[in-house]
Write an enzyme that holds these catalytic residues in place. Structure first.
Site, PDB file in Angstrom:
ATOM      1  N   ARG A 198      12.741   4.324  13.345  1.00 34.77           N
ATOM      2  CA  ARG A 198      12.741   4.516  14.561  1.00 34.77           C
ATOM      3  C   ARG A 198      11.398   4.547  14.983  1.00 34.77           C
ATOM      4  NH1 ARG A 198      11.477  11.545  16.698  1.00 34.77           N
ATOM      5  NH2 ARG A 198      11.623  10.992  18.954  1.00 34.77           N
ATOM      6  N   HIS A 199      10.846   4.570  16.464  1.00 32.28           N
ATOM      7  CA  HIS A 199       8.954   4.472  16.924  1.00 32.28           C
ATOM      8  C   HIS A 199       8.461   5.346  15.816  1.00 32.28           C
ATOM      9  CE1 HIS A 199       9.799   7.788  19.949  1.00 32.28           C
ATOM     10  NE2 HIS A 199      10.397   6.880  20.151  1.00 32.28           N
ATOM     11  N   GLY A 200       7.275   5.356  16.075  1.00 30.30           N
ATOM     12  CA  GLY A 200       6.749   6.175  15.684  1.00 30.30           C
ATOM     13  C   GLY A 200       5.799   7.119  16.793  1.00 30.30           C
TER      14      GLY A 200
END
Length: 468
Positions: A80-82
């Protein structure tokens, strides 16, 4: 004209004392006591607290194979993105809550005074969920940790040689997370003479916006999220809304469930982005936070998880991509060829991971989450707070243990797990690859994305934005 300077100073000092008595900032711990209930807005460090002491810490012993001859030959990482800023819809409810508090009757508690008089809305309105500086660091640090966990795979030699592949969703926060992951590696090895490419592939990393049946039957279907709506109007959430209204001097009728969620978000984003324990965190105790968390868990369950079969089936395309890649690695390895893709880094969304987890059978409880069984779900496995923080990841490490013995180890958020439904025992955390394929054979043979996502009636018009 004579000026009594001492009189003015004394008067000012007295006013200052009277005014600032409202602003006594009680000492708060650095981490809010409700941080473990932030759901998908939570920090990765809440899931792995040891990272608070050393953000680059790894425990290589967790990868110890059951047989000494095992060597890793491939790693797939779906990430998942940050950490990001609030999206537009979230910001709207936060703005409503902020304006309601600013226009309320002044409170006396120190933290209420902080919110009403000192705290300012610092979230940029036009960020639209963009990656925060913390999100950049999230992926840089993860890149370094994975290179330490799998040094023979995620190596400078493999990166330079083109044996590490990067795939991203087209969303800016995912692309920037991918670039941050790359930067973590190039800075680690001080690579300045070479650049690296990534592939944008929404068919894999944002498959959910291409699944017509999912969009029609779940996203745009008002009755699909009925359990969430019922819980928002139920006694548990009503108690939380009443308490927030009383504490912040806002009429209860003006506090919606979404505004109660906004209170939690003020606290969550303050910690995730600025690393501060906001005065908003004082609005909710742990019991309150658990109620708000459950509201969000219901949404994830019915919109992305086990609530509807199409939720998990929408991830069929990603599922097949993973196993096709693993099969290719197995074929190359068995024929004595060099593995052409030592590492695959795929960056997407929480909505990318959760349906895939559901398809694989992870985090499934005996009973579904509903609006009426909150009290009996306190020990539930389906907890996005523990599963889907920022930078959440599914790692699949393939090992060659000699004599055709190929094994697959799954890790979630860098912690070993076992595939649901496979036999338990000493080798459960690293089963034979052929046993994993056999376990999921029905999905491998079937689970066709086009077939599962097709509507047999003419679909209504829908906005892709509604699915995000």
């Amino acid at each position: 004209m004579q000026i009594n300077i001492w009189g003015i100073l004394i008067a000012c000092f007295a006013v200052t004392l009277d005014f600032s008595s409202c602003f006594v900032n009680k000492s708060r711990p650095s981490i809010p006591r409700i941080a473990k209930y932030f759901g998908t807005k939570g920090r990765y460090e809440e899931v792995n607290p040891y990272l608070l002491e050393d953000i680059l810490a790894v425990n290589t012993s967790i990868l110890r194979p059951p047989f000494p001859k095992c060597r890793p030959i491939h790693l797939t990482a779906i990430i998942r993105h940050g950490t990001r800023y609030p999206t537009g819809s979230i910001f709207k409810h936060m703005q409503q809550m902020y304006e309601a508090v600013k226009s309320a009757t002044p409170g006396k508690e120190s933290w209420v005074c902080e919110i009403q008089n000192q705290w300012r809305m610092w979230y940029p309105q036009n960020t639209d969920g963009r990656l925060a500086r913390k999100g950049v660091d999230d992926h840089k640090h993860l890149a370094v940790r994975l290179s330490k966990l799998f040094p023979s795979l995620l190596s400078e030699e493999n990166l330079r040689g083109g044996f590490v592949k990067f795939i991203s969703s087209s969303k800016h926060r995912c692309i920037n997370s991918t670039l941050s992951f790359m930067a973590g590696l190039t800075e680690l090895w001080d690579i300045q003479d070479q650049t690296f490419d990534y592939e944008v592939n929404d068919a894999l990393m944002k498959y959910f916006i291409h699944c017509t049946k999912f969009l029609e039957d779940v996203v745009r279907n008002p009755s699909a999220l009925l359990e969430i709506d019922k819980f928002k109007e139920g006694p548990e959430m009503r108690r939380v809304r009443e308490k927030i209204g009383y504490q912040l001097r806002v009429p209860y009728k003006n506090i919606t469930a979404d505004m109660a969620d906004a209170v939690m978000n003020f606290c969550a984003y303050g910690l995730a982005i600025k690393n501060v324990n906001s005065p908003w965190c004082e609005c909710l105790d742990e019991a309150d936070a658990q109620v708000v968390e459950y509201t969000n868990d219901l949404r994830q369950f019915w919109k992305r998880g086990y609530g509807y079969d199409i939720n998990r089936k929408s991830s069929c395309i990603l599922f097949h991509d993973v196993f096709s890649r693993l099969d290719k690695v197995v074929s190359e390895n068995m024929s004595g060829q060099q593995v052409t893709e030592a590492v695959t880094i795929q960056v997407g969304h929480g909505e990318t991971l959760l349906p895939l987890y559901t398809l694989l059978g992870f985090f499934k409880d005996d009973e579904p989450l509903t609006s009426s069984n909150y009290a009996t779900q306190t020990q539930r496995s389906f907890r996005p707070s523990f599963v889907l923080p920022y930078t959440a990841n599914l790692l699949l490490a393939l090992y060659d243990c000699g004599e055709g013995d190929l094994r697959l180890q799954p890790l979630i958020n860098e912690n070993p797990v076992t595939f649901p439904g496979l036999p338990e025992g000493q080798e459960a955390s690293m089963p034979l690859y052929r046993d994993v394929r056999e376990h999921y054979k029905e999905l491998i043979r079937g689970c066709d994305f086009e077939t599962e996502c097709e509507l047999f009636t003419r679909p209504n018009q829908f906005s892709i934005k509604d699915a995000l």
